[in-house]
Design an enzyme around this catalytic site. Sequence first.
Site: not given
Ligand code: F6R
Length: 248
Positions: A136, A66, A134, A141
């Site tokens: 995701h 992403d 959440n 999301e």
């Molecule tokens: C980012 C991604 C997101 C993160 C998730 C956890 O490329 O794929 O799904 O893995 O938001 O983020 P952190 O590791 O910062 O808690």
Amino acid sequence: MKIRVFDTPDEAGVYVAAIAEQVVSGCPQSVLGLATGSTPIPFYRALVRLVQCGLNVHEVTTVNLDEYVGLPPDHPQSYRYFMEHHLFRHIPIDVDKIHIPYGTAADLDAECARYDQVVADYPADLQILGIGLNGHIGFNEPSAFLDTKTHVVELTKKTILHNSDAFGDPALVPTHAITMGLQGILQARQIVMMAFGEEKSQVVAQALQGEVRTDLPASILHLHHDVTWVLDRAAARMLPLHLGDTEA
Ligand code: F6R
């Protein structure tokens, strides 16, 4: 579904780097599906060390999940910049083999279509994931419907707040992102989901419960045949004993 629980994120990162080494050693042209955020940083550190010790990644292709809409690749909070900082600048990887959505594309629909072609051309041999508070994965999301294809998504308030540390102010976090859809994630040959820290313990326990729910996108990993959850003790804290004990 395997679960591995480590004392520290650093130990977990070394384990995941060893998995990546196995994949790349077996096939030097492997495709690594990569994630950003705080979770994979120990993995990238360990992978860089392995490359410095002789692991050859010259022919590896990387496909990221992403990117924020509106951030150019050289913006310090863009995911492209993150990847340069934590991985790409430290390893001899061919820049043409790096794939990340362009958050500043003039035509975002065309960018999503272009990225879907990338995803189709380079299915991941190993997909690295983190989980949002959440539930995701990528930026898929929670919602009544989940997108299979690359799409532009409006980030939830919870995600914006969680990601605001790097920006210093939630108002500076982009409201939208481009994310690979669930089809791209699920087509990976092997998936490693990492989660660290107490704050992830509840969502990890929910996602591992067994139901597949669109309001908890990570639960869709139950449909994949080769997923390893790599946790630290804090993130594993709320797992039912039969999961935490027998598999860890
Ligand atoms: C980012 C991604 C997101 C993160 C998730 C956890 O490329 O794929 O799904 O893995 O938001 O983020 P952190 O590791 O910062 O808690």
